[in-house]
Write a protein that holds these residues in place. Structure first.
Motif, mmCIF file in Angstrom:
data_model
loop_
_atom_site.group_PDB
_atom_site.id
_atom_site.type_symbol
_atom_site.label_atom_id
_atom_site.label_comp_id
_atom_site.label_asym_id
_atom_site.label_seq_id
_atom_site.Cartn_x
_atom_site.Cartn_y
_atom_site.Cartn_z
ATOM 1 N N MET A 47 5.382 6.982 -7.473
ATOM 2 C CA MET A 47 5.345 5.964 -6.448
ATOM 3 C C MET A 47 6.123 4.751 -6.972
ATOM 4 S SD MET A 47 2.049 4.003 -4.797
ATOM 5 C CE MET A 47 1.281 5.515 -4.287
ATOM 6 N N SER A 48 6.941 4.180 -6.118
ATOM 7 C CA SER A 48 7.731 3.024 -6.531
ATOM 8 C C SER A 48 6.876 1.766 -6.559
ATOM 9 C CB SER A 48 8.910 2.825 -5.576
ATOM 10 O OG SER A 48 8.471 2.276 -4.351
ATOM 11 N N ALA A 49 7.379 0.765 -7.239
ATOM 12 C CA ALA A 49 6.661 -0.513 -7.312
ATOM 13 C C ALA A 49 6.484 -1.111 -5.925
ATOM 14 C CB ALA A 49 7.412 -1.481 -8.221
ATOM 15 N N LEU A 50 7.484 -0.995 -5.057
ATOM 16 C CA LEU A 50 7.355 -1.539 -3.702
ATOM 17 C C LEU A 50 6.276 -0.816 -2.904
ATOM 18 C CD1 LEU A 50 11.028 -2.292 -2.606
ATOM 19 C CD2 LEU A 50 9.192 -3.912 -3.078
ATOM 20 N N ASP A 51 6.184 0.483 -3.076
ATOM 21 C CA ASP A 51 5.125 1.237 -2.395
ATOM 22 C C ASP A 51 3.749 0.781 -2.869
ATOM 23 O OD1 ASP A 51 6.905 2.739 -0.887
ATOM 24 O OD2 ASP A 51 6.966 4.385 -2.352
ATOM 25 N N GLU A 52 3.616 0.570 -4.174
ATOM 26 C CA GLU A 52 2.338 0.099 -4.706
ATOM 27 C C GLU A 52 2.010 -1.294 -4.183
ATOM 28 O OE1 GLU A 52 1.279 0.739 -8.830
ATOM 29 O OE2 GLU A 52 2.940 2.155 -9.003
ATOM 30 N N LEU A 53 3.009 -2.158 -4.105
ATOM 31 C CA LEU A 53 2.783 -3.502 -3.571
ATOM 32 C C LEU A 53 2.380 -3.460 -2.107
ATOM 33 C CD1 LEU A 53 5.701 -5.425 -5.285
ATOM 34 C CD2 LEU A 53 3.252 -5.753 -5.687
ATOM 35 N N ARG A 54 2.966 -2.548 -1.341
ATOM 36 C CA ARG A 54 2.576 -2.397 0.064
ATOM 37 C C ARG A 54 1.112 -1.982 0.177
ATOM 38 N NH1 ARG A 54 7.759 -0.053 0.380
ATOM 39 N NH2 ARG A 54 9.193 -1.431 1.467
ATOM 40 N N GLN A 55 0.701 -1.041 -0.661
ATOM 41 C CA GLN A 55 -0.693 -0.597 -0.649
ATOM 42 C C GLN A 55 -1.634 -1.743 -1.001
ATOM 43 O OE1 GLN A 55 -0.934 2.827 -3.237
ATOM 44 N NE2 GLN A 55 -0.745 4.229 -1.501
ATOM 45 N N ASP A 71 -1.836 -4.070 1.995
ATOM 46 C CA ASP A 71 -2.689 -3.501 3.048
ATOM 47 C C ASP A 71 -4.162 -3.645 2.687
ATOM 48 O OD1 ASP A 71 -0.424 -2.803 4.460
ATOM 49 O OD2 ASP A 71 -0.479 -0.690 3.858
ATOM 50 N N ALA A 72 -4.504 -3.349 1.450
ATOM 51 C CA ALA A 72 -5.892 -3.449 1.012
ATOM 52 C C ALA A 72 -6.351 -4.907 1.026
ATOM 53 C CB ALA A 72 -6.051 -2.850 -0.385
ATOM 54 N N TRP A 73 -5.458 -5.817 0.668
ATOM 55 C CA TRP A 73 -5.796 -7.244 0.617
ATOM 56 C C TRP A 73 -6.232 -7.759 1.983
ATOM 57 C CZ3 TRP A 73 -6.845 -9.461 -3.701
ATOM 58 C CH2 TRP A 73 -6.846 -10.837 -3.832
ATOM 59 N N GLN A 74 -5.649 -7.207 3.041
ATOM 60 C CA GLN A 74 -5.992 -7.637 4.400
ATOM 61 C C GLN A 74 -7.420 -7.272 4.772
ATOM 62 O OE1 GLN A 74 -2.996 -5.917 6.908
ATOM 63 N NE2 GLN A 74 -1.475 -7.466 6.391
ATOM 64 N N ASN A 75 -8.000 -6.317 4.074
ATOM 65 C CA ASN A 75 -9.366 -5.870 4.369
ATOM 66 C C ASN A 75 -10.430 -6.686 3.647
ATOM 67 O OD1 ASN A 75 -8.497 -3.795 6.038
ATOM 68 N ND2 ASN A 75 -8.244 -2.397 4.319
ATOM 69 N N ARG A 76 -10.019 -7.684 2.851
ATOM 70 C CA ARG A 76 -10.986 -8.459 2.074
ATOM 71 C C ARG A 76 -12.105 -9.056 2.916
ATOM 72 N NH1 ARG A 76 -7.927 -12.954 -0.805
ATOM 73 N NH2 ARG A 76 -6.991 -12.903 1.238
ATOM 74 N N PRO A 77 -11.808 -9.735 4.022
ATOM 75 C CA PRO A 77 -12.914 -10.361 4.767
ATOM 76 C C PRO A 77 -13.987 -9.353 5.188
ATOM 77 C CG PRO A 77 -10.803 -11.124 5.619
ATOM 78 C CD PRO A 77 -10.518 -10.025 4.646
ATOM 79 N N GLN A 78 -13.553 -8.213 5.697
ATOM 80 C CA GLN A 78 -14.517 -7.204 6.146
ATOM 81 C C GLN A 78 -15.282 -6.609 4.973
ATOM 82 O OE1 GLN A 78 -11.230 -7.199 6.828
ATOM 83 N NE2 GLN A 78 -10.894 -6.970 9.015
#
Length: 57
Positions: free
Chosen positions: A1-9, A12-19
């Protein structure tokens, strides 16, 4: 997996923090346990949670 793919993941996960913070609190997790999981201070998590809740309103 490329660094950009990992950063995208991460982004995406960061957006779920509030929930996830809210769910953890409903599951009786302490602020200290949540802070430890996020590698933050307890005060930082409480402030982050309050800010995110304000932004959702």
């Amino acid at each position: 997996m490329s660094a950009l793919d990992e950063l995208r993941q991460l982004g995406d996960a960061w957006q779920n923090r509030p929930q996830l913070i809210e769910q953890a609190r409903q599951e009786d997790a302490t602020w200290a346990a949540i802070a430890d999981a996020l590698h933050m201070t307890r005060q930082g998590v409480v402030k982050l949670h309050a800010t995110l809740k304000e932004n959702q309103s």
